[in-house]
Design a protein around this motif. Structure first.
Motif, PDB file in Angstrom:
ATOM      1  N   VAL A  99       0.753  -0.943  -0.016  1.00 37.24           N
ATOM      2  CA  VAL A  99       0.067  -0.009   0.110  1.00 37.24           C
ATOM      3  C   VAL A  99       0.886   1.249  -0.022  1.00 37.24           C
ATOM      4  O   VAL A  99       1.845   1.263   0.688  1.00 37.24           O
ATOM      5  CB  VAL A  99      -0.883  -0.054   1.205  1.00 37.24           C
ATOM      6  CG1 VAL A  99      -1.744   1.271   1.198  1.00 37.24           C
ATOM      7  CG2 VAL A  99      -1.799  -1.266   1.217  1.00 37.24           C
ATOM      8  N   ALA A 100       0.305   2.324  -0.907  1.00 36.55           N
ATOM      9  CA  ALA A 100       1.146   3.624  -0.992  1.00 36.55           C
ATOM     10  C   ALA A 100       0.070   4.461  -0.558  1.00 36.55           C
ATOM     11  O   ALA A 100      -1.017   4.470  -1.207  1.00 36.55           O
ATOM     12  CB  ALA A 100       1.792   3.862  -2.317  1.00 36.55           C
ATOM     13  N   ALA A 101       0.378   5.651   0.259  1.00 38.32           N
ATOM     14  CA  ALA A 101      -0.610   6.640   0.691  1.00 38.32           C
ATOM     15  C   ALA A 101       0.128   7.897   0.574  1.00 38.32           C
ATOM     16  O   ALA A 101       1.060   8.254   0.694  1.00 38.32           O
ATOM     17  CB  ALA A 101      -0.697   6.404   2.245  1.00 38.32           C
ATOM     18  N   VAL A 102      -0.599   8.908  -0.454  1.00 38.37           N
ATOM     19  CA  VAL A 102      -0.127   9.791  -0.765  1.00 38.37           C
ATOM     20  C   VAL A 102      -0.771  11.144  -0.261  1.00 38.37           C
ATOM     21  O   VAL A 102      -1.937  11.240  -0.055  1.00 38.37           O
ATOM     22  CB  VAL A 102      -0.266  10.038  -2.183  1.00 38.37           C
ATOM     23  CG1 VAL A 102       0.277  11.251  -2.896  1.00 38.37           C
ATOM     24  CG2 VAL A 102       0.342   8.873  -3.034  1.00 38.37           C
ATOM     25  N   GLU A 103      -0.082  11.994   0.429  1.00 37.68           N
ATOM     26  CA  GLU A 103      -0.740  13.253   0.902  1.00 37.68           C
ATOM     27  C   GLU A 103       0.364  14.541   0.700  1.00 37.68           C
ATOM     28  O   GLU A 103       1.541  14.388   0.616  1.00 37.68           O
ATOM     29  CB  GLU A 103      -0.677  12.978   2.406  1.00 37.68           C
ATOM     30  CG  GLU A 103      -1.298  14.237   3.360  1.00 37.68           C
ATOM     31  CD  GLU A 103      -2.636  14.823   2.637  1.00 37.68           C
ATOM     32  OE1 GLU A 103      -2.777  15.824   2.694  1.00 37.68           O
ATOM     33  OE2 GLU A 103      -3.508  13.934   2.677  1.00 37.68           O
ATOM     34  N   LEU A 104      -0.346  15.696   0.434  1.00 36.18           N
ATOM     35  CA  LEU A 104       0.083  16.952  -0.070  1.00 36.18           C
ATOM     36  C   LEU A 104       0.216  17.777   1.099  1.00 36.18           C
ATOM     37  O   LEU A 104       1.153  18.575   1.335  1.00 36.18           O
ATOM     38  CB  LEU A 104      -0.915  17.569  -0.970  1.00 36.18           C
ATOM     39  CG  LEU A 104      -0.227  19.058  -1.630  1.00 36.18           C
ATOM     40  CD1 LEU A 104       1.066  18.608  -2.311  1.00 36.18           C
ATOM     41  CD2 LEU A 104      -1.362  19.608  -2.556  1.00 36.18           C
ATOM     42  N   SER A 105      -0.315  17.824   2.248  1.00 34.79           N
ATOM     43  CA  SER A 105      -0.386  18.675   3.449  1.00 34.79           C
ATOM     44  C   SER A 105       1.069  18.210   4.211  1.00 34.79           C
ATOM     45  O   SER A 105       0.700  17.007   4.671  1.00 34.79           O
ATOM     46  CB  SER A 105      -1.750  18.704   4.232  1.00 34.79           C
ATOM     47  OG  SER A 105      -1.300  19.182   5.391  1.00 34.79           O
ATOM     48  N   PRO A 106       1.588  19.195   4.376  1.00 34.09           N
ATOM     49  CA  PRO A 106       2.739  18.696   5.503  1.00 34.09           C
ATOM     50  C   PRO A 106       2.392  18.451   6.985  1.00 34.09           C
ATOM     51  O   PRO A 106       2.690  17.379   7.461  1.00 34.09           O
ATOM     52  CB  PRO A 106       3.723  20.099   5.710  1.00 34.09           C
ATOM     53  CG  PRO A 106       3.607  20.685   4.209  1.00 34.09           C
ATOM     54  CD  PRO A 106       1.831  20.533   4.055  1.00 34.09           C
ATOM     55  N   GLU A 107       1.567  19.125   7.353  1.00 35.12           N
ATOM     56  CA  GLU A 107       0.719  18.998   8.645  1.00 35.12           C
ATOM     57  C   GLU A 107      -0.028  17.615   8.566  1.00 35.12           C
ATOM     58  O   GLU A 107       0.302  16.917   9.640  1.00 35.12           O
ATOM     59  CB  GLU A 107      -0.227  19.998   8.948  1.00 35.12           C
ATOM     60  CG  GLU A 107       0.286  21.309   9.232  1.00 35.12           C
ATOM     61  CD  GLU A 107       0.511  22.053   7.901  1.00 35.12           C
ATOM     62  OE1 GLU A 107       1.187  23.083   7.913  1.00 35.12           O
ATOM     63  OE2 GLU A 107       0.354  21.704   6.948  1.00 35.12           O
ATOM     64  N   ALA A 108      -0.710  17.278   7.812  1.00 37.27           N
ATOM     65  CA  ALA A 108      -1.428  15.839   7.805  1.00 37.27           C
ATOM     66  C   ALA A 108      -0.564  14.582   7.469  1.00 37.27           C
ATOM     67  O   ALA A 108      -0.479  13.812   8.181  1.00 37.27           O
ATOM     68  CB  ALA A 108      -2.611  15.775   6.628  1.00 37.27           C
ATOM     69  N   PHE A 109       0.622  15.019   6.661  1.00 36.21           N
ATOM     70  CA  PHE A 109       1.549  13.931   6.556  1.00 36.21           C
ATOM     71  C   PHE A 109       2.213  13.533   7.717  1.00 36.21           C
ATOM     72  O   PHE A 109       2.447  12.356   8.038  1.00 36.21           O
ATOM     73  CB  PHE A 109       2.473  14.380   5.600  1.00 36.21           C
ATOM     74  CG  PHE A 109       3.360  13.216   4.965  1.00 36.21           C
ATOM     75  CD1 PHE A 109       3.121  12.375   4.185  1.00 36.21           C
ATOM     76  CD2 PHE A 109       4.919  13.440   5.505  1.00 36.21           C
ATOM     77  CE1 PHE A 109       3.904  11.391   3.853  1.00 36.21           C
ATOM     78  CE2 PHE A 109       5.590  12.463   5.097  1.00 36.21           C
ATOM     79  CZ  PHE A 109       5.379  11.403   4.361  1.00 36.21           C
ATOM     80  N   VAL A 110       2.470  14.466   8.387  1.00 34.44           N
ATOM     81  CA  VAL A 110       3.058  14.227  10.034  1.00 34.44           C
ATOM     82  C   VAL A 110       1.999  13.067  10.787  1.00 34.44           C
ATOM     83  O   VAL A 110       2.595  12.142  11.371  1.00 34.44           O
ATOM     84  CB  VAL A 110       3.425  15.377  10.902  1.00 34.44           C
ATOM     85  CG1 VAL A 110       3.772  15.201  12.221  1.00 34.44           C
ATOM     86  CG2 VAL A 110       4.440  16.202  10.015  1.00 34.44           C
ATOM     87  N   TRP A 111       0.883  13.695  10.918  1.00 34.78           N
ATOM     88  CA  TRP A 111      -0.224  12.594  11.382  1.00 34.78           C
ATOM     89  C   TRP A 111      -0.146  11.085  10.750  1.00 34.78           C
ATOM     90  O   TRP A 111      -0.392  10.264  11.404  1.00 34.78           O
ATOM     91  CB  TRP A 111      -1.608  13.353  11.518  1.00 34.78           C
ATOM     92  CG  TRP A 111      -1.769  14.517  12.407  1.00 34.78           C
ATOM     93  CD1 TRP A 111      -1.715  15.563  11.927  1.00 34.78           C
ATOM     94  CD2 TRP A 111      -1.956  14.548  13.623  1.00 34.78           C
ATOM     95  NE1 TRP A 111      -2.138  16.654  13.107  1.00 34.78           N
ATOM     96  CE2 TRP A 111      -1.995  15.941  14.067  1.00 34.78           C
ATOM     97  CE3 TRP A 111      -1.811  13.652  14.808  1.00 34.78           C
ATOM     98  CZ2 TRP A 111      -2.075  16.323  15.167  1.00 34.78           C
ATOM     99  CZ3 TRP A 111      -2.074  14.032  16.371  1.00 34.78           C
ATOM    100  CH2 TRP A 111      -1.970  15.268  16.457  1.00 34.78           C
TER     101      TRP A 111
END
Length: 286
Positions: free
Chosen positions: A145-157
């Motif tokens: 599984v790969a999970a992609v996120e653009l927001s730096p704040e959300a990526f930390v969570w």
């Protein structure tokens, strides 16, 4: 001086109800459970038996009730959100996962389990807290599984939740979904997404959403579908022929998304309903 658990619950629920909080009794019990270090069931047991709260419980509960009365999300106050079998850490900067999204995860899980080969590949675009990706990774442990996120704040969570879940088969990828994972082009079995889909002119009614969920996770351009258009194009490249795409969206967007996907070259576009009977998820085949 200690007070009865029932007294604390009643007082908290009354304050929450006066502030317009939905289900104030439930939230009161959950906030008190947090203070007491127990479960909601533990609080309910003390309500039945007439148990007393320890000294200091009232003082600890009061500021939490005040925060919830200001419509700060319960999950932010507790620091966690339940999602399927997971407990995810959430807070400022990340979208709080919703119960209806559990069905989105199930659709992706079912497709992953039906995929040919011993190790299905799944991509979660706009992962936010990682809720969907981590559900797939833990419930289909043979999946990659790969999970992609653009927001730096959300990526930390999301990374924190991956570590919390111990999901070593889930890879967190920071970046724009439109350019993500080129090395996986043509090899993916399932693409799943709960993208931002609210039109910029539509203001959410609930203060918990309007005031606390990050705008990047909510708004998808003038008609709400800008990110859906981008993920449709990217998913076409990621998926192999016959691969499965499923998207969560607003209850009035199903027909428009089916038309969008069909125009892009997808086949078998179909909309499924959530547990309340609302059009909520649209799927298609590569």
């Amino acid at each position: 001086m200690s007070e009865a658990v029932a007294t604390l619950c009643d007082r908290a629920a009354a304050a929450l109800a006066a502030a317009g909080v939905p289900d104030p009794e439930v939230d009161a019990e959950l906030l008190l459970a947090h203070v007491l270090g127990t479960s909601r069931g533990g609080v309910q047991a003390r309500l039945v038996t007439g148990g007393a709260a320890p000294d200091g419980a009232a003082d600890a509960l009061a500021p939490l009730v005040e925060r919830r009365s200001a419509r700060e999300p319960l999950q932010h106050i507790l620091g966690v959100a339940a999602f399927r079998h997971l407990e995810l850490e959430v807070g400022p900067g990340v979208f709080v996962p919703r119960p209806e999204t559990e069905t989105l995860a199930q659709l992706a899980i079912d497709a992953a389990l039906a995929a040919a080969g011993p190790s299905p590949r799944v991509v979660d675009l706009c992962t936010g807290s990682g809720a969907v990706a981590l559900s797939i990774g833990t419930e289909v442990p043979q999946a990659e599984v790969a999970a992609v996120e653009l927001s730096p704040e959300a990526f930390v969570w999301a990374r924190r939740n991956r570590d919390r879940a111990g999901a070593e088969n889930v890879r967190m990828v920071f970046g724009d979904l439109a350019e993500a994972l080129p090395e996986w082009d043509g090899t993916v079995d399932v693409v799943v997404s709960n993208p931002p889909y609210i039109p910029v002119g539509a203001i959410p009614r609930d203060p918990e959403v309007r005031l606390f969920d990050p705008a990047l996770a909510l708004y998808g351009g003038a008609d709400g579908l800008d990110v859906v258009r981008a993920l449709s194009r990217r998913a076409l490249d990621l998926l192999h022929p016959g691969g499965y795409l499923v998207i969560e969206h607003g209850e009035l967007q199903g027909a428009e998304i089916r038309d969008l996907l069909t125009a892009d070259g997808w086949s078998a576009a179909a909309t499924q309903r959530d547990l309340l009977g609302r059009d909520r998820f649209t799927s298609a085949l590569r």
